[in-house]
Design an enzyme around this catalytic site. Structure first.
Site, short mmCIF file in Angstrom:
data_model
loop_
_atom_site.label_atom_id
_atom_site.label_comp_id
_atom_site.label_asym_id
_atom_site.label_seq_id
_atom_site.Cartn_x
_atom_site.Cartn_y
_atom_site.Cartn_z
N ASP A 29 0.83 -1.21 0.00
CA ASP A 29 0.00 0.00 0.00
C ASP A 29 0.87 1.27 0.00
O ASP A 29 1.98 1.26 0.54
CB ASP A 29 -0.91 -0.01 1.23
CG ASP A 29 -2.07 0.96 1.11
OD1 ASP A 29 -2.40 1.37 -0.02
OD2 ASP A 29 -2.65 1.31 2.15
N ASN A 31 1.17 3.42 -2.95
CA ASN A 31 1.62 3.86 -4.29
C ASN A 31 1.07 5.24 -4.65
O ASN A 31 1.80 6.08 -5.19
CB ASN A 31 1.13 2.87 -5.36
CG ASN A 31 1.78 1.51 -5.24
OD1 ASN A 31 2.71 1.33 -4.47
ND2 ASN A 31 1.28 0.55 -6.00
N ARG A 33 -0.06 7.69 -2.69
CA ARG A 33 0.53 8.78 -1.89
C ARG A 33 1.97 9.06 -2.31
O ARG A 33 2.41 10.20 -2.33
CB ARG A 33 0.46 8.42 -0.40
CG ARG A 33 -0.90 8.69 0.21
CD ARG A 33 -1.07 7.98 1.51
NE ARG A 33 -1.32 6.56 1.32
CZ ARG A 33 -1.25 5.65 2.28
NH1 ARG A 33 -0.92 6.01 3.51
NH2 ARG A 33 -1.52 4.39 2.03
N HIS A 46 2.05 3.43 -9.13
CA HIS A 46 1.89 1.99 -9.38
C HIS A 46 3.07 1.44 -10.19
O HIS A 46 3.53 0.33 -9.95
CB HIS A 46 0.58 1.72 -10.13
CG HIS A 46 -0.64 2.07 -9.32
ND1 HIS A 46 -0.78 1.74 -7.99
CD2 HIS A 46 -1.78 2.74 -9.65
CE1 HIS A 46 -1.95 2.17 -7.54
NE2 HIS A 46 -2.57 2.79 -8.53
N LEU A 141 10.99 -20.18 -5.51
CA LEU A 141 10.11 -19.36 -4.68
C LEU A 141 8.71 -19.40 -5.27
O LEU A 141 8.55 -19.17 -6.47
CB LEU A 141 10.63 -17.90 -4.69
CG LEU A 141 9.71 -16.81 -4.15
CD1 LEU A 141 9.64 -16.86 -2.63
CD2 LEU A 141 10.22 -15.42 -4.56
N SER A 203 -7.76 -4.89 5.27
CA SER A 203 -8.43 -4.51 4.02
C SER A 203 -8.84 -5.74 3.19
O SER A 203 -8.64 -5.78 1.98
CB SER A 203 -7.55 -3.57 3.19
OG SER A 203 -7.28 -2.39 3.90
C1 IPE Z 1 -5.34 -2.59 0.07
O1 IPE Z 1 -5.07 -1.24 -0.05
C2 IPE Z 1 -5.30 -3.25 -1.27
C3 IPE Z 1 -3.98 -3.34 -1.90
C4 IPE Z 1 -2.86 -2.94 -1.40
C5 IPE Z 1 -3.97 -3.93 -3.20
P1 IPE Z 1 -6.24 -0.15 -0.10
O2 IPE Z 1 -5.57 1.15 -0.28
O3 IPE Z 1 -7.26 -0.53 -1.10
O4 IPE Z 1 -6.88 -0.28 1.35
P2 IPE Z 1 -7.78 0.74 2.17
O5 IPE Z 1 -8.86 1.24 1.25
O6 IPE Z 1 -6.89 1.86 2.62
O7 IPE Z 1 -8.29 -0.05 3.33
C1 IPE Z 2 -1.90 0.23 -3.25
O1 IPE Z 2 -1.65 1.57 -3.35
C2 IPE Z 2 -2.08 -0.41 -4.61
C3 IPE Z 2 -3.49 -0.61 -4.97
C4 IPE Z 2 -4.50 -0.55 -4.15
C5 IPE Z 2 -3.78 -0.91 -6.35
P1 IPE Z 2 -2.82 2.65 -3.31
O2 IPE Z 2 -3.26 2.93 -4.71
O3 IPE Z 2 -3.90 2.23 -2.37
O4 IPE Z 2 -2.04 3.88 -2.71
P2 IPE Z 2 -2.54 4.91 -1.61
O5 IPE Z 2 -2.99 4.13 -0.42
O6 IPE Z 2 -3.65 5.68 -2.25
O7 IPE Z 2 -1.33 5.74 -1.32
MG MG Z 3 -4.13 2.47 -0.35
#
Ligand code: IPE
Ligand code: IPE
Ligand code: MG
Length: 256
Positions: A29, A31, A33, A46, A141, A203
């Protein structure tokens, strides 16, 4: 970086000689931000996240981790992210799966995908199936990617495919029967679950398999997740006392 020519992790990157997790999970999580902090489009985050994933898999091999499962896209993301962001993610995943064949061979990565894969675009399904086929014999792996994956969806799918079926089953037989209908029945329980990006929640990731996982949360955004961060998570894991409901204080669940 090459497995054969590298001397291995530096002292700072090296975990202690204690127990390491057999099955390591990542909620990748942060990416978006990461990109927003740099005034870049979220999609750039991403792309950087995919690079961090490549590096992490190399580290996992160096640290002799047997299985890694990464959350790439949740069922909620699939429903709620913009069409543009989803399209970018699908293309990015398909591109990496098509491009990383040599790397998967070199690292001996056996690739698997879990989730409601049938709802994904055709090109991505084809790339997933091809990568699964071509890497199935690799022994280094096991790398699973959770795409359009939800823990509740997985359990609901298992129930509906007959996993809850036979009322004559008793005790642990019920759990064994259900587990046989999960997306990848060969997937073991998680030993360590790492979530980057600062949030302290699951999540909807691997609800079944994380029952006794050690949880590790770090504020580091996924694209910044480094060898030092990886080693710090393993170090923390090696200090945990896993009891599984018992009163013993031995750490277990992975390899020494
Ligand atoms: C969880 O991250 C899903 C992935 C990392 C793929 P989210 O960004 O979707 O989670 P929430 O919405 O903050 O709980
Ligand atoms: C996680 O990063 C990857 C996916 C959910 C696809 P986010 O896209 O949730 O990044 P933030 O949480 O908004 O920074
Ligand atoms: Mg996120």
């Amino acid at each position: 970086m090459s497995l054969s020519s590298d001397s291995g992790p530096s002292a700072e990157e090296r975990p202690p000689a204690g127990v390491r997790p057999g099955h390591l999970g990542f909620i990748m999580d942060g990416n978006g931000r990461w990109a927003e902090q740099r005034q870049l489009p979220r999609t750039q985050g991403h792309a950087e996240g995919a690079e961090a994933l490549r590096q992490m898999l190399r580290l996992a091999r160096k640290h002799h981790i047997a299985e890694v499962t990464c959350f790439a896209l949740s069922t909620e993301n699939f429903e709620q992210r913009s069409e543009e962001e989803l399209q970018f993610l699908f293309d990015l995943l398909a591109h990496h799966l098509e491009q990383e064949r040599e790397e998967m061979e070199r690292l001996q990565i056996c690739f698997r995908a879990i989730g409601r894969l049938q709802e994904l675009p055709r090109r991505l399904i084809d790339a997933i199936e091809k990568a699964q086929r071509e890497t199935s014999g690799h022994k280094g792996l096991v790398f699973r990617l959770a795409v359009n994956y939800g823990g509740r969806a997985e359990l609901a799918d298992a129930f509906c495919s007959g996993g809850a079926g036979d009322p004559s089953l008793i005790g642990a037989q019920k759990e064994t029967a259900l587990a046989a209908h999960l997306y990848d029945p060969a997937m073991p329980d998680l030993d360590l679950l790492v979530r980057t990006g600062g949030e302290m929640r699951l999540s909807n990731f691997l609800l079944w398999h994380s029952s006794y996982a050690e949880l590790y949360f770090t504020p580091v955004l996924w694209p910044d997740f480094s060898a030092v961060d990886f080693a710090a998570a393993l170090e923390e894991y090696s200090r945990r006392s896993r009891r599984f409901g018992s009163v013993s204080t031995t750490t277990s669940g992975g390899d020494a």
